[in-house]
Design a protein around this motif. Structure first.
Motif, PDB file in Angstrom:
ATOM      1  N   HIS A 138       4.226   1.050   1.333  1.00  0.00           N
ATOM      2  CA  HIS A 138       3.102   0.590   1.153  1.00  0.00           C
ATOM      3  C   HIS A 138       2.725   0.241   2.625  1.00  0.00           C
ATOM      4  O   HIS A 138       3.682   0.015   3.169  1.00  0.00           O
ATOM      5  CB  HIS A 138       3.290  -0.775   0.185  1.00  0.00           C
ATOM      6  N   SER A 148       4.486  -6.677  -2.868  1.00  0.00           N
ATOM      7  CA  SER A 148       3.810  -5.273  -3.454  1.00  0.00           C
ATOM      8  C   SER A 148       3.904  -4.151  -3.263  1.00  0.00           C
ATOM      9  O   SER A 148       5.614  -4.392  -3.980  1.00  0.00           O
ATOM     10  CB  SER A 148       3.133  -5.528  -1.912  1.00  0.00           C
ATOM     11  N   MET A 172      -5.745  -0.701  -4.955  1.00  0.00           N
ATOM     12  CA  MET A 172      -4.470  -1.513  -4.478  1.00  0.00           C
ATOM     13  C   MET A 172      -5.559  -1.879  -3.194  1.00  0.00           C
ATOM     14  O   MET A 172      -4.451  -1.112  -1.934  1.00  0.00           O
ATOM     15  CB  MET A 172      -3.496  -0.764  -4.367  1.00  0.00           C
ATOM     16  N   CYS A 202      -3.508  -0.933   0.998  1.00  0.00           N
ATOM     17  CA  CYS A 202      -2.363  -0.298   1.821  1.00  0.00           C
ATOM     18  C   CYS A 202      -2.938   1.063   2.090  1.00  0.00           C
ATOM     19  O   CYS A 202      -3.613   2.052   1.355  1.00  0.00           O
ATOM     20  CB  CYS A 202      -1.674  -0.070   0.148  1.00  0.00           C
ATOM     21  N   ARG A 212       3.247  -0.435  -6.355  1.00  0.00           N
ATOM     22  CA  ARG A 212       2.081   0.417  -6.300  1.00  0.00           C
ATOM     23  C   ARG A 212       0.780  -0.352  -7.834  1.00  0.00           C
ATOM     24  O   ARG A 212       0.628  -0.715  -8.599  1.00  0.00           O
ATOM     25  CB  ARG A 212       2.956   0.981  -7.429  1.00  0.00           C
ATOM     26  N   ASN A 213      -0.224  -0.071  -6.868  1.00  0.00           N
ATOM     27  CA  ASN A 213      -1.692  -0.887  -7.450  1.00  0.00           C
ATOM     28  C   ASN A 213      -1.730  -1.691  -7.048  1.00  0.00           C
ATOM     29  O   ASN A 213      -2.830  -2.777  -7.296  1.00  0.00           O
ATOM     30  CB  ASN A 213      -1.444  -0.490  -8.916  1.00  0.00           C
ATOM     31  N   GLU A 214      -1.003  -3.527  -6.203  1.00  0.00           N
ATOM     32  CA  GLU A 214      -1.230  -4.165  -6.805  1.00  0.00           C
ATOM     33  C   GLU A 214      -0.401  -5.330  -4.794  1.00  0.00           C
ATOM     34  O   GLU A 214       0.488  -5.067  -5.334  1.00  0.00           O
ATOM     35  CB  GLU A 214      -0.669  -5.114  -7.594  1.00  0.00           C
ATOM     36  N   HIS A 235      -4.212   4.097  -5.517  1.00  0.00           N
ATOM     37  CA  HIS A 235      -4.332   4.020  -3.882  1.00  0.00           C
ATOM     38  C   HIS A 235      -5.598   2.643  -3.642  1.00  0.00           C
ATOM     39  O   HIS A 235      -5.880   2.070  -3.355  1.00  0.00           O
ATOM     40  CB  HIS A 235      -4.180   4.962  -3.300  1.00  0.00           C
TER      41      HIS A 235
END
Length: 641
Positions: free
Chosen positions: A585, A552, A631, A620, A554-556, A628
């Motif tokens: 996350h 994991s 994600m 997340c 940021r964003n995915e 966010h």
């Protein structure tokens, strides 16, 4: 004591006015007097030396004066304070002197923000340690090397279920729990110093030994134990049986003695029976002598643990070197603590206005352990626990008086036995000053008081009641942790701050910030879980089990969707590949009770059964970037054929 009016006195007056309308009795008894009278009634009305109620002039707290406890935004505190969380089963971490709550460390109960008890490793740890849904933390103690904090671990007991836990102070996370055999009601948690050779669990409740259905109605055969736990392995090395119940404990600074207060020398099972004797004991455990007995095979193995008989009439207590010395003290003693110089162990009377000072060196030399008592100063009503400033002063909470008393240890020794209490109505000349606290303090802790070198500046009084100190929040009031400055002997103690706390705090440890070195990101080598690199994401399917390995960032997540079959056992192994500190996350899966926290470079694993067909948006739960909300990934559970 100061006559300075507290800053929230208007609210206090308003609350008193409202109380007067409801209860005419309240209008005739000042607020602190009312508190004091109620606490005294709760102590069975048997406190020696009851000298009446406080006057109206004593109603106010000491002012902070020019003591600077302000920590500006962006600056750090001088100390960490580790405070018990009581029924919450956690440890609270404060910064001192700001009294800002920095973190909550879950220990004996699940906690979703940390993912504690939700990932496989921590849920298995809790299950293997009894599987209970809650714990009652009382006494956080921090590991030491050469009688100084070493930043490795903190330990805390579970009174409710007889357990001891270890907290890793690199990550501020619980990493081990032991369910202590042959012990019910683990009350004390203390280290044997100078180098944390053992962590002692002090068992409070007397039960048959073994507690397997025999001797149910024969309290004379009940017993309590202390347990010596190896801090590295968290295995119980040995236990010692004793007479009576035990309360709290502390270890000497030179490795020989461990002290525990005890009540119910009568071996009774009712309040009246436990209160019929005039005295109880401090039990002094000679650790090397106990180790020799274990080495010689002088024990009974019960539930896989060597259990040594340390009762007063046992063979091991009848020779030239008794393994447990029973020191007569005032009825129902509560706290016991060893002075920084290792000279004395001081036990508080609780139902007696005195403290008992035991000379540790004499204890090893005298035939009668009572001959090692070198002082019994009268301090006030309801003495419970004692801390130290490193300048020769002791600070003891007075539960009934709602005060902290400062007293000179050597002055008490010098005055003995001339100031031996006569009816408990004569305050010891060793008393230096007292300060009012709100209300009914239990434990207190001074900065680094448990080490050989206390810092002597800050002290926290952990009070059992707050009453009118804070905004009302219903019948369950917050408790009150109060910060007191003790660094100026000429100016005296100064109350600095009130901090509301959730039920029910007990003890604490205060550690200089420069003695801890918490990690900012995880070291993957510290855990067994497989670290998942971005190009190593994989889905492995085998015989009704699906193992999803993904990263994991940021964003995915590593996969936009994961498809499984109804009834599959599913394991997610997830790594947060971020390098930047504080970018957390999590993997949260609705309707599956899954939420695992992932700090930078951390890998966690969770296993569950996908038992309901449908679409479930994995997301997340930590706000980690501007995207966010985007994600997330789909967990698709296809109906079974």
């Amino acid at each position: 004591m100061s006559d300075t009016t507290p800053t929230d006195d208007r609210d206090a007056i308003d609350s008193e006015t409202a109380a007067e309308k409801r209860d005419p009795l309240f209008s005739r008894i000042p607020r602190r007097d009312f508190m004091k009278a109620g606490a005294a009634a709760g102590a069975m009305g048997s406190l020696a030396g009851c000298t009446g109620l406080l006057s109206d002039d004593d109603d106010d707290l000491a002012a902070a004066g020019d003591v600077d406890s302000y920590v500006p935004p962006g600056e750090h505190d001088d100390y960490y304070a580790f405070l018990s969380g009581g029924h919450s089963g956690e440890i609270r971490v404060y910064g001192i002197p700001s009294m800002r709550q920095l973190m909550r460390i879950p220990v004996f109960g699940r906690e979703s923000a940390r993912g504690y008890g939700y990932d496989d490793r921590t849920s298995e740890m809790l299950e293997e340690a009894g599987g209970y849904s809650w714990g009652d933390t009382h006494h956080p103690r921090v590991s030491q090397t050469d009688n100084d904090y070493d930043g490795r671990w903190a330990f805390v007991n579970d009174k409710a279920n007889g357990r001891m836990a270890r907290i890793d102070l690199e990550y501020f996370e619980t990493d081990a729990i032991v369910d202590i055999p042959n012990q019910q009601g683990t009350h004390g948690a203390c280290c044997l110093l100078p180098d944390t050779k053992y962590v002692f669990g002090v068992g409070e409740f007397r039960v048959p030994m073994p507690n397997d259905g025999q001797d149910l109605d024969d309290p004379e055969n009940y017993t309590s134990t202390i347990a010596a736990i190896n801090p590295e392995t968290m295995n119980v090395e040995w236990e010692v049986l004793v007479d009576g119940n035990m309360d709290n404990g502390d270890g000497s600074k030179q490795g020989r003695w461990f002290f525990a207060t005890g009540y119910n020398s009568e071996s009774a099972t009712t309040e009246s029976g436990m209160s019929s004797s005039d005295t109880d004991w401090v039990k002094a455990f000679d650790v090397p002598a106990i180790e020799d007995a274990v080495e010689a095979g002088e024990y009974e193995e019960i539930n896989g643990v060597p259990v040594v008989d340390g009762t007063r009439d046992s063979a091991l207590n009848s020779g030239d070197r008794p393994i447990v010395r029973y020191v007569d003290v005032a009825k129902s003693p509560h706290g016991v603590s060893v002075t920084p110089d290792n000279q004395y162990a001081i036990a508080s009377g609780k139902l007696d206005p005195t403290a008992t000072v035991i000379d540790i060196e004499q204890l090893a030399e005298v035939d009668d352990p009572n001959d090692a008592i070198v002082a019994r100063p009268t301090l006030g009503m309801g003495p419970l626990h004692t801390a130290y400033d490193g300048r020769g002063h002791a600070y003891t909470t007075l539960f009934i008086d709602s005060q902290v008393v400062k007293w000179d240890i050597e002055a008490a020794v010098d005055a003995y036995p001339d100031d031996e209490p006569e009816g408990g109505d004569q305050e010891s000349p060793a008393v230096v000053e007292k300060i009012d606290v709100h209300y009914n303090p239990g434990h207190l802790i001074a900065a680094e008081s448990y080490t050989a070198d206390p810092q002597g500046d800050w002290l926290i009084s952990l009070n059992k009641l707050s009453k009118d100190r804070f905004l009302p929040v219903g019948p369950m009031h917050p408790e009150n942790d109060q910060l007191i400055y003790i660094g100026d002997d000429e100016e005296g103690m100064k109350l600095v701050k009130d901090t509301p706390s959730y039920a029910e705090p007990h003890d604490a440890s205060i550690v200089s910030a420069d003695k801890l070195d918490p990690a900012k990101v995880y070291d993957p080598e510290d855990y067994d879980e497989e670290y998942i690199e971005p190009d190593a994401s994989d889905i492995i399917r085998e015989d009704g089990h699906v193992h999803v390995k993904m990263h994991s960032q940021r964003n995915e997540f590593g996969f936009q969707e994961v498809t499984v079959q109804e009834g599959d056992e599913v394991t997610f192994t997830v790594t947060n590949i971020e390098q930047t500190p504080d970018v957390l996350h999590s993997l949260a899966i609705p309707e599956h009770d899954v939420n695992i926290k992932l700090a930078p470079q951390e890998t966690r694993e969770v296993t569950f059964t996908a038992d309901e067909p449908g679409v479930y948006w994995m997301y997340c739960a930590f706000f980690c970037s501007a995207l966010h909300l985007e994600m997330r990934s789909r967990l698709i559970v296809e109906p079974a054929e």
